[in-house]
Design a protein around this motif. Structure first.
Motif, PDB file in Angstrom:
ATOM      1  N   MET A   1       0.967  -1.333   0.230  1.00 15.28           N
ATOM      2  CA  MET A   1      -0.008   0.161   0.138  1.00 15.28           C
ATOM      3  C   MET A   1       1.002   1.422  -0.040  1.00 15.28           C
ATOM      4  N   GLN A   2       0.352   2.412  -0.866  1.00 13.86           N
ATOM      5  CA  GLN A   2       1.389   3.356  -0.439  1.00 13.86           C
ATOM      6  C   GLN A   2       0.781   4.022   0.155  1.00 13.86           C
ATOM      7  N   ASN A   3       1.315   5.599   0.910  1.00 14.95           N
ATOM      8  CA  ASN A   3       1.584   5.857   1.631  1.00 14.95           C
ATOM      9  C   ASN A   3       0.084   6.848   1.281  1.00 14.95           C
ATOM     10  N   LYS A   4      -0.718   6.648   2.572  1.00 15.41           N
ATOM     11  CA  LYS A   4      -1.919   7.286   2.721  1.00 15.41           C
ATOM     12  C   LYS A   4      -2.119   9.598   2.604  1.00 15.41           C
ATOM     13  N   TYR A   5      -0.588   9.496   2.920  1.00 15.77           N
ATOM     14  CA  TYR A   5      -0.593  10.809   2.856  1.00 15.77           C
ATOM     15  C   TYR A   5      -0.211  11.359   1.208  1.00 15.77           C
ATOM     16  N   ASN A   6      -0.048  10.754   0.754  1.00 15.05           N
ATOM     17  CA  ASN A   6       1.205  10.634  -0.732  1.00 15.05           C
ATOM     18  C   ASN A   6      -0.140  11.512  -2.048  1.00 15.05           C
ATOM     19  N   ILE A   7      -0.459  12.518  -2.021  1.00 11.75           N
ATOM     20  CA  ILE A   7      -2.032  12.402  -1.741  1.00 11.75           C
ATOM     21  C   ILE A   7      -1.998  13.819  -3.351  1.00 11.75           C
ATOM     22  N   THR A   8      -2.351  13.569  -4.544  1.00 12.52           N
ATOM     23  CA  THR A   8      -1.974  14.453  -6.045  1.00 12.52           C
ATOM     24  C   THR A   8      -2.849  15.884  -5.681  1.00 12.52           C
ATOM     25  N   ASP A   9      -2.789  16.940  -6.385  1.00  8.44           N
ATOM     26  CA  ASP A   9      -2.863  17.557  -6.377  1.00  8.44           C
ATOM     27  C   ASP A   9      -4.255  18.005  -6.720  1.00  8.44           C
ATOM     28  N   ALA A  10      -4.844  16.374  -7.550  1.00  4.17           N
ATOM     29  CA  ALA A  10      -5.947  16.400  -8.415  1.00  4.17           C
ATOM     30  C   ALA A  10      -6.861  15.470  -7.232  1.00  4.17           C
TER      31      ALA A  10
ATOM     32  N   LEU B   1     -10.224   8.841  -9.648  1.00  2.87           N
ATOM     33  CA  LEU B   1      -9.304   9.118  -8.478  1.00  2.87           C
ATOM     34  C   LEU B   1     -10.138   8.475  -7.277  1.00  2.87           C
ATOM     35  N   LEU B   2     -10.986   8.212  -6.771  1.00  2.00           N
ATOM     36  CA  LEU B   2     -11.344   7.725  -5.267  1.00  2.00           C
ATOM     37  C   LEU B   2     -10.942   6.953  -5.788  1.00  2.00           C
ATOM     38  N   ARG B   3     -10.544   5.199  -6.524  1.00  2.00           N
ATOM     39  CA  ARG B   3     -10.204   4.318  -6.568  1.00  2.00           C
ATOM     40  C   ARG B   3      -8.754   4.337  -6.109  1.00  2.00           C
ATOM     41  N   ARG B   4      -8.150   5.159  -6.688  1.00  3.77           N
ATOM     42  CA  ARG B   4      -6.601   5.623  -6.198  1.00  3.77           C
ATOM     43  C   ARG B   4      -6.691   6.008  -4.901  1.00  3.77           C
ATOM     44  N   LEU B   5      -7.437   6.871  -4.028  1.00  3.04           N
ATOM     45  CA  LEU B   5      -6.989   7.379  -3.259  1.00  3.04           C
ATOM     46  C   LEU B   5      -7.739   5.922  -1.977  1.00  3.04           C
ATOM     47  N   ILE B   6      -8.433   4.931  -2.312  1.00  2.02           N
ATOM     48  CA  ILE B   6      -8.850   4.555  -1.740  1.00  2.02           C
ATOM     49  C   ILE B   6      -7.576   3.323  -1.610  1.00  2.02           C
ATOM     50  N   LEU B   7      -7.135   2.836  -2.866  1.00  6.57           N
ATOM     51  CA  LEU B   7      -5.568   1.679  -2.928  1.00  6.57           C
ATOM     52  C   LEU B   7      -4.713   2.381  -1.995  1.00  6.57           C
ATOM     53  N   LYS B   8      -4.894   3.665  -1.852  1.00  7.29           N
ATOM     54  CA  LYS B   8      -3.514   4.218  -0.749  1.00  7.29           C
ATOM     55  C   LYS B   8      -4.031   4.305   0.476  1.00  7.29           C
ATOM     56  N   GLY B   9      -5.328   3.857   0.939  1.00  7.42           N
ATOM     57  CA  GLY B   9      -5.527   4.355   2.510  1.00  7.42           C
ATOM     58  C   GLY B   9      -6.008   5.317   2.387  1.00  7.42           C
ATOM     59  N   SER B  10      -5.991   6.796   1.506  1.00  6.29           N
ATOM     60  CA  SER B  10      -6.430   7.927   2.117  1.00  6.29           C
ATOM     61  C   SER B  10      -7.936   7.763   2.209  1.00  6.29           C
ATOM     62  N   ILE B  11      -8.792   7.253   1.538  1.00  3.08           N
ATOM     63  CA  ILE B  11     -10.014   6.717   2.055  1.00  3.08           C
ATOM     64  C   ILE B  11     -10.854   5.687   1.810  1.00  3.08           C
ATOM     65  N   LYS B  12     -12.141   5.487   2.578  1.00  3.74           N
ATOM     66  CA  LYS B  12     -12.599   3.971   2.284  1.00  3.74           C
ATOM     67  C   LYS B  12     -13.782   4.204   1.253  1.00  3.74           C
ATOM     68  N   SER B  13     -14.426   3.384   1.265  1.00  2.00           N
ATOM     69  CA  SER B  13     -16.001   3.105   0.305  1.00  2.00           C
ATOM     70  C   SER B  13     -16.713   2.572   1.896  1.00  2.00           C
ATOM     71  N   LYS B  14     -18.025   3.118   1.909  1.00  2.00           N
ATOM     72  CA  LYS B  14     -18.980   2.531   2.689  1.00  2.00           C
ATOM     73  C   LYS B  14     -20.141   1.824   2.144  1.00  2.00           C
TER      74      LYS B  14
ATOM     75  N   VAL C   1     -15.147   8.368   2.574  1.00  2.00           N
ATOM     76  CA  VAL C   1     -15.000   8.354   3.764  1.00  2.00           C
ATOM     77  C   VAL C   1     -13.235   8.921   4.303  1.00  2.00           C
ATOM     78  N   SER C   2     -13.140  10.011   4.443  1.00  2.00           N
ATOM     79  CA  SER C   2     -11.688  10.030   4.524  1.00  2.00           C
ATOM     80  C   SER C   2     -10.797   9.233   5.527  1.00  2.00           C
ATOM     81  N   GLN C   3      -9.629   8.581   4.760  1.00  2.00           N
ATOM     82  CA  GLN C   3      -8.881   8.155   6.286  1.00  2.00           C
ATOM     83  C   GLN C   3      -7.770   8.989   6.885  1.00  2.00           C
TER      84      GLN C   3
END
Length: 126
Positions: free
Chosen positions: A1-10, A47-60, A70-72
């Motif tokens: 898993m990538q760093n959940k804080y490594n978030i692109t501008d988009a 973008l949502l899928r990428r954020l989920i893969l990073k652990g930055s967000i989760k889907s419910k 939801v943001s993680q």
């Protein structure tokens, strides 16, 4: 898993929506981004899928058809992390060099400079 804080501008645009609204479905995110960006539905989904893969967000799943996001990542911790990266990358980790650069290039007004001095003095007295 990538760093959940490594978030692109988009991705950050989506994170800002989630930080503000706590949880949103896809349509709410797109509606909130409308006017701020020209991203289409498929781009937002990617973008949502990428954020989920990073652990930055989760889907419910909320029902058979609905999903909310939801943001993680705590916004304050994200900002601290980004400040550290910025300082290390551009100023060799030195807040002093950052402030001196702003002052030398007149990016800080006299009033702002006085506020900084007041803050530094109050912190040194603690």
């Amino acid at each position: 898993m990538q760093n959940k804080y490594n978030i692109t501008d988009a991705e950050l645009q989506i994170m800002q929506v989630l930080w503000e609204r706590k949880e949103c479905d896809l349509n709410e995110i797109i509606e909130e981004l409308n006017g701020k960006t020209d991203k289409n539905r498929n781009t937002v989904k990617t973008l949502l899928r990428r954020l989920i893969l990073k652990g930055s967000i989760k889907s419910k799943k909320i029902n058979s058809k609905g999903t909310v996001y939801v943001s993680q990542v705590n916004k304050s911790k994200f900002l601290i992390n980004q400040n550290d990266i910025f300082l290390k990358r551009l100023y060799d980790g030195s807040a002093k060099n950052l402030l001196l650069n702003f002052i030398d290039n007149r990016k800080v007004s006299k009033e702002e400079l006085q506020k900084l001095i007041d803050i530094l003095e109050s912190r040194s007295n603690q």
